[in-house]
Design an enzyme around this catalytic site. Structure first.
Site, short mmCIF file in Angstrom:
data_model
loop_
_atom_site.label_atom_id
_atom_site.label_comp_id
_atom_site.label_asym_id
_atom_site.label_seq_id
_atom_site.Cartn_x
_atom_site.Cartn_y
_atom_site.Cartn_z
N HIS A 144 3.83 7.22 3.79
CA HIS A 144 4.78 6.11 3.63
C HIS A 144 4.30 5.16 2.54
O HIS A 144 3.17 5.26 2.08
CB HIS A 144 4.99 5.35 4.95
N HIS A 150 0.82 -1.21 0.00
CA HIS A 150 0.00 0.00 0.00
C HIS A 150 0.85 1.25 0.00
O HIS A 150 2.04 1.21 0.30
CB HIS A 150 -0.99 0.04 1.18
N GLU A 169 7.59 1.08 5.05
CA GLU A 169 7.09 0.02 5.93
C GLU A 169 7.31 -1.33 5.25
O GLU A 169 7.21 -1.42 4.02
CB GLU A 169 5.59 0.26 6.16
CO CO Z 1 1.07 1.35 6.30
#
Ligand code: CO
Length: 133
Positions: A78, A7, A129
């Site tokens: 992010h 994502h 991440e």
């Molecule tokens: Co995230």
């Protein structure tokens, strides 16, 4: 180690407005989910090849509060890559000189799977991440 982009996360000042905007474009939009451990409420927008994570501060001292102060209309916060094994990913990051944020141990992320974050100063200025899939 890198496989899919899981994502892209966007910090937003108004979660329901942002969710409604994606809905009006025909996207599949989840209900809001509170993540107290991460200090955010998230909504996931699913599109065929990835997801957009809309994030809004939850509670006092949310880690995205300062980000939204600097970016009042919101902004990309992010991106998240999938990895097969989070412990191996942490070791690999350390091997190549990338600091892992926090105490270095994975936490449970928005999908109840272990995640960790790399230090943006060690990653071209981007907060990245890693999520175990
Ligand atoms: Co995230």
């Amino acid at each position: 180690m890198l496989t899919w982009l899981n994502h892209i996360a966007i910090a937003v000042p108004d979660l329901s407005k942002a969710a409604a905007q994606y809905k009006s474009l025909g996207a599949n939009v989840s209900d809001p989910k509170d993540l107290p451990e991460h200090g955010v409420t998230v909504v996931f927008v699913t599109i065929p090849n990835t997801k957009i994570e809309l994030m809004h501060p939850l509670g006092q001292g949310s880690p995205i509060e300062a980000f939204l102060e600097r970016n009042p209309s919101g902004g990309i916060h992010h991106l998240c890559f999938e990895v097969a094994e989070i412990g191996e990913a942490a070791d690999k990051l350390r091997d190549i000189g990338v600091r892992v944020l926090g105490d270095g141990t994975p936490k449970l992320g928005a999908h109840d799977k272990p995640v960790l974050f790399a230090h943006p100063k060690d990653f071209q200025g981007a907060l990245v991440e890693f999520e175990q899939i």
